[in-house]
Design an enzyme around this catalytic site. Structure first.
Site, PDB file in Angstrom:
ATOM      1  N   SER A   1       0.019   4.114  -2.923  1.00 42.85           N
ATOM      2  CA  SER A   1      -0.083   5.523  -3.263  1.00 42.85           C
ATOM      3  C   SER A   1      -0.825   5.677  -4.593  1.00 42.85           C
ATOM      4  CB  SER A   1       1.318   6.143  -3.286  1.00 42.85           C
ATOM      5  OG  SER A   1       1.262   7.545  -3.213  1.00 42.85           O
TER       6      SER A   1
ATOM      7  N   ASP B   1      -0.583  10.097   7.529  1.00 40.11           N
ATOM      8  CA  ASP B   1      -0.226   9.966   6.108  1.00 40.11           C
ATOM      9  C   ASP B   1      -0.951  11.054   5.305  1.00 40.11           C
ATOM     10  OD1 ASP B   1       0.008   9.259   3.405  1.00 40.11           O
ATOM     11  OD2 ASP B   1       0.040   7.124   3.839  1.00 40.11           O
TER      12      ASP B   1
ATOM     13  N   HIS C   1       3.916   7.931   5.244  1.00 39.67           N
ATOM     14  CA  HIS C   1       3.578   7.402   3.919  1.00 39.67           C
ATOM     15  C   HIS C   1       4.683   6.514   3.348  1.00 39.67           C
ATOM     16  CE1 HIS C   1       1.284   7.283   0.221  1.00 39.67           C
ATOM     17  NE2 HIS C   1       2.351   7.653  -0.477  1.00 39.67           N
TER      18      HIS C   1
END
Length: 221
Positions: free
Chosen positions: A119, A185, A197
């Site tokens: 991320s 995602d 995610h």
């Protein structure tokens, strides 16, 4: 549009933080100390809102990679950065990742590196290897150290929202990079499935990424 995307990322970051807390994932990796040089040093940046440490994705990735590299000494380092929910700390994170690699490389001339992030941590990695992003700027790994980086593996990389991917955006690292982006995602596929995610750590992605990185490490000898 931009405001909507910003809100979506913040909401997702909060979900990551809550999910990580529910798993109790926040144990920091052992530092790659100057006293003992490992064959391989894994440098990983956690996602937004996660407690300090390797995080919900970095922990299984590091564990799998260590298993794949049985017979080699392997250390790990959790990038020391805020991982803030506002998505503004990727630049300082990249600086920390870069300085760690430079420090270990200087003290341990035979150590190879595997870089990774999840991320916002993937953005940390992007910046550290010299790919400009909209999430900030920071120090980059000197080009002379690029041959010692065996692999780059990222999960849920926001860079994909802007049509870029490490394998094609980096001449230095592209051939040894692997990206994982689940369908739906919001962070890398512009989807609306928050769960997509959050599952890289146990949907097989980290296992696959570790196998990829291990093969690249072995190729360097």
């Amino acid at each position: 549009m931009q405001l909507s995307r910003s809100r979506k990322k913040r909401t997702l970051a909060l979900a990551v933080a809550a999910f990580a807390a529910s798993l109790g994932v926040g144990i920091a990796a052992e530092p790659a100390g100057a006293a003992t040089c490992s064959d391989v040093d894994i440098v990983f940046a956690r996602g937004s809102g996660e407690l300090a440490g390797l995080g919900i994705t970095g922990t299984p990735f590091v564990n799998s990679l260590k298993t794949n590299l049985a017979g080699k000494s392997v250390s790990s380092y959790a990038v020391n950065y805020a991982a803030d929910l506002a998505q503004t700390s990727a630049g300082p994170g990249a600086t920390d990742m870069t300085r760690h690699v430079k420090s270990v490389a200087a003290s341990c001339p035979n150590t190879k590196f595997v870089l990774g992030g999840y991320s916002q941590g993937a953005s940390v990695t992007d910046i550290s290897i010299g790919i400009p992003t909209l999430l900030g700027s920071g120090e980059t790994i000197p080009t002379n150290l690029a041959p010692r980086v065996a692999a780059v593996v990222v999960f849920g990389n926001p860079l994909a929202l802007y049509g870029q991917h490490i394998p094609t955006a980096s001449a230095l690292y592209g051939s040894k990079a692997k990206e994982y982006c689940n369908l739906g995602d919001p962070v890398c596929a512009a989807g609306v499935n928050t769960l997509a995610h959050l599952t890289y750590g146990y949907d097989g992605s980290t296992t696959s990424g570790a196998a990829f990185a291990a093969a690249k490490v072995r190729a360097l000898g």
